[in-house]
Design an enzyme around this catalytic site. Structure first.
Site, PDB file in Angstrom:
ATOM      1  N   ASN A 211       0.796  -1.217   0.000  1.00  0.00           N
ATOM      2  CA  ASN A 211       0.000   0.000   0.000  1.00  0.00           C
ATOM      3  C   ASN A 211       0.835   1.276   0.000  1.00  0.00           C
ATOM      4  O   ASN A 211       0.317   2.349  -0.318  1.00  0.00           O
ATOM      5  CB  ASN A 211      -0.932  -0.005   1.226  1.00  0.00           C
ATOM      6  CG  ASN A 211      -1.736   1.261   1.351  1.00  0.00           C
ATOM      7  OD1 ASN A 211      -2.617   1.522   0.544  1.00  0.00           O
ATOM      8  ND2 ASN A 211      -1.424   2.065   2.354  1.00  0.00           N
TER       9      ASN A 211
ATOM     10  N   TYR B 138       2.329  10.572 -11.546  1.00  0.00           N
ATOM     11  CA  TYR B 138       1.569   9.648 -10.691  1.00  0.00           C
ATOM     12  C   TYR B 138       0.844   8.615 -11.544  1.00  0.00           C
ATOM     13  O   TYR B 138       0.880   7.415 -11.260  1.00  0.00           O
ATOM     14  CB  TYR B 138       0.572  10.440  -9.852  1.00  0.00           C
ATOM     15  CG  TYR B 138      -0.326   9.588  -8.982  1.00  0.00           C
ATOM     16  CD1 TYR B 138       0.183   8.931  -7.865  1.00  0.00           C
ATOM     17  CD2 TYR B 138      -1.683   9.440  -9.274  1.00  0.00           C
ATOM     18  CE1 TYR B 138      -0.641   8.156  -7.056  1.00  0.00           C
ATOM     19  CE2 TYR B 138      -2.510   8.668  -8.477  1.00  0.00           C
ATOM     20  CZ  TYR B 138      -1.985   8.028  -7.370  1.00  0.00           C
ATOM     21  OH  TYR B 138      -2.803   7.256  -6.583  1.00  0.00           O
TER      22      TYR B 138
ATOM     23  N   LYS C 239       1.341   4.436 -11.526  1.00  0.00           N
ATOM     24  CA  LYS C 239       0.288   3.467 -11.246  1.00  0.00           C
ATOM     25  C   LYS C 239       0.037   2.539 -12.440  1.00  0.00           C
ATOM     26  O   LYS C 239      -0.337   1.374 -12.254  1.00  0.00           O
ATOM     27  CB  LYS C 239      -0.992   4.181 -10.820  1.00  0.00           C
ATOM     28  CG  LYS C 239      -0.890   4.836  -9.444  1.00  0.00           C
ATOM     29  CD  LYS C 239      -0.538   3.820  -8.356  1.00  0.00           C
ATOM     30  CE  LYS C 239      -0.546   4.424  -6.975  1.00  0.00           C
ATOM     31  NZ  LYS C 239      -0.245   3.431  -5.904  1.00  0.00           N
TER      32      LYS C 239
END
Length: 249
Positions: free
Chosen positions: A87, A153, A157
């Site tokens: 996470n 970002y 991802k």
């Protein structure tokens, strides 16, 4: 004791914290990891108060020696590793591509991509030897679509999604499952930062979500708990969008 052993990185706030609480309430043995000793020890004590066996192990996922140590200490303490939730992550500096920097790329990818890779590497070594295990990586709707002003970002991802699929192919025959959870907006401090720190910006962003609201951290945590369970034992190599129908548009 036969209850599963769960390791969660980036466990001290937001989705990570909610996930630790959810697994503890299910009776699992939980190892929480993060960079802040005091907050980590406090969370471990909170999990123990719920009746769970719990430990805090400090680690920064950017550094392989620390990742290796957390996995090894988890196995030494509990004898195995059944579930890993990767996470730890950051949104980095949000800005148009024309204003992005190599420094922001390095800082964002070192946590989101390198951190996930190193975690997968050492978690899978243990699970492949066991012949069982479930790994859940935290992706985002940013791993499935583009977002203006968040290119670095988004790229990080997308990389997490690629790592997830590749690791799933390597682990499937050995009984090791690897999936990703891809949240949309979640009611955390990161959402506030994405919205520019204003209630107006947040309301404008949430208006683009068909469900017209952000998810709660616990709603994401419950999806993670399901993916880790035997109820999902044939589910691997997938990214599950938990996004209020955003990516269905």
């Amino acid at each position: 004791m036969n209850s599963p052993v769960v390791l969660i990185t980036g466990a001290l706030t937001g989705i990570g914290r909610a996930t630790a609480l959810a697994f503890a309430r299910e009776g699992n043995r939980v190892v929480v990891s993060g960079r802040r000793e005091e907050a980590g020890q406090a969370l471990a004590a909170e999990l123990r108060a719920l009746g769970a066996e719990a430990e805090f192990l400090r680690a920064d996922v950017r550094f392989e020696a620390e990742v290796r140590s957390v996995v090894e200490q988890t196995v030494a303490r509990f004898g195995r590793l059944d579930v890993a939730v990767n996470n730890a992550g950051t949104e980095g500096q949000l800005a148009p591509i024309a204003e992005q920097t190599a420094t922001n790329y390095e800082d964002t990818f070192s946590v989101n991509v390198l951190g996930t890779l190193l975690s997968l590497k050492h978690e899978m070594r243990v699970m492949l030897e066991q012949g069982a295990g479930s790994i859940i990586n935290l992706s985002s709707i940013a791993g499935q679509v583009g977002i203006a002003g968040a290119s670095v970002y988004v790229a990080s991802k997308h990389a997490v999604e690629g790592l997830t699929k590749s690791a799933a192919l390597e682990g499937a025959a050995a009984g090791v499952r690897v999936n990703a959870v891809a949240p949309g907006p979640v009611a955390t401090e990161m959402l506030d930062r994405f919205a520019g720190g204003s209630e107006e910006g947040k309301a404008s962003f949430l208006a683009t979500i068909p469900a017209r609201r952000a998810a709660t951290p616990d709603e994401i945590a419950q999806t993670i708990v399901f993916l880790a369970s035997d109820k999902a034992r044939y589910l691997t190599g997938q990214s599950i969008a938990v996004d209020g129908a955003y990516t269905a548009q």
